[in-house]
Write a protein that holds these residues in place. Structure first.
Motif, PDB file in Angstrom:
ATOM      1  N   ASP A  73       0.986  -1.091   0.093  1.00  0.00           N
ATOM      2  CA  ASP A  73       0.072   0.113   0.047  1.00  0.00           C
ATOM      3  C   ASP A  73       0.819   1.068   0.055  1.00  0.00           C
ATOM      4  N   SER A  74       2.059   1.043   0.123  1.00  0.00           N
ATOM      5  CA  SER A  74       2.957   2.396   0.015  1.00  0.00           C
ATOM      6  C   SER A  74       2.838   3.307  -1.165  1.00  0.00           C
ATOM      7  N   ALA A  75       2.765   2.698  -2.304  1.00  0.00           N
ATOM      8  CA  ALA A  75       2.705   3.595  -3.270  1.00  0.00           C
ATOM      9  C   ALA A  75       1.555   4.431  -3.501  1.00  0.00           C
ATOM     10  N   ALA A  76       0.376   3.837  -3.160  1.00  0.00           N
ATOM     11  CA  ALA A  76      -1.052   4.443  -3.070  1.00  0.00           C
ATOM     12  C   ALA A  76      -0.953   5.555  -1.834  1.00  0.00           C
ATOM     13  N   TYR A  77      -0.276   5.171  -0.681  1.00  0.00           N
ATOM     14  CA  TYR A  77      -0.166   6.319   0.418  1.00  0.00           C
ATOM     15  C   TYR A  77       0.819   7.377  -0.141  1.00  0.00           C
ATOM     16  N   ARG A  78       1.884   7.264  -0.677  1.00  0.00           N
ATOM     17  CA  ARG A  78       2.778   8.078  -1.223  1.00  0.00           C
ATOM     18  C   ARG A  78       2.002   9.082  -2.172  1.00  0.00           C
ATOM     19  N   ASP A  79       1.211   8.368  -2.987  1.00  0.00           N
ATOM     20  CA  ASP A  79       0.509   9.465  -4.012  1.00  0.00           C
ATOM     21  C   ASP A  79      -0.545  10.307  -3.195  1.00  0.00           C
ATOM     22  N   ALA A  80      -1.147   9.732  -2.115  1.00  0.00           N
ATOM     23  CA  ALA A  80      -1.952  10.287  -1.387  1.00  0.00           C
ATOM     24  C   ALA A  80      -1.426  11.493  -0.659  1.00  0.00           C
TER      25      ALA A  80
END
Length: 137
Positions: A73-80
């Motif tokens: 989930d780190s990529a989605a979190y980073r984008d958010a």
């Protein structure tokens, strides 16, 4: 004597140059965090700056631990978090909030708690064994 002659080429190959070692070095997997926490004092310099401009999520003392904890989930979190507001002090905590993500850092404890809005529900992660509060509503 024959053993020494056979061993000589192997020794010379091993001593061939320092650049040979760097090509074969593999770091630890992102899911592994160190037992000794890094120096989180650099986070203070990010106060008042948005994660998108400070590198808080991508290149800071908490980046590796954060990515390891969030896993896939780190990529989605980073984008958010690229849409989040500036990192601010809230007592002993540092907090950054966005419409779809938030981060609370407890620097003295080397701990954090991160939240991501998915499908209308908040999912959160925190440093194992820590008791970091969610950000105030």
């Amino acid at each position: 004597m024959r053993f020494a002659i056979c061993l000589l080429p192997l020794c010379l190959a091993a001593c061939g140059g320092s650049d040979n070692v760097a090509d074969n070095v593999v770091g630890p997997p992102i899911s592994v965090t160190s037992e000794t926490p890094g120096d989180w004092s650099a986070l203070a310099g990010m106060i008042g700056r948005r994660p998108s401009e400070s590198g808080l999520i991508e290149n800071s003392p908490i980046s590796v631990d954060l990515a390891a904890r969030l896993g896939p989930d780190s990529a989605a979190y980073r984008d958010a978090m690229m849409r989040a507001g500036p990192l601010v002090r809230d007592g002993a905590l540092m907090v950054s909030r966005g419409p779809d993500a938030w981060l609370v850092i407890q620097p003295a404890e080397h701990a954090f708690r991160a939240g991501l809005l998915r499908n209308g529900r908040w999912q959160d992660w925190q440093t194992p064994g820590a008791s970091v509060p969610r950000p105030a509503a």
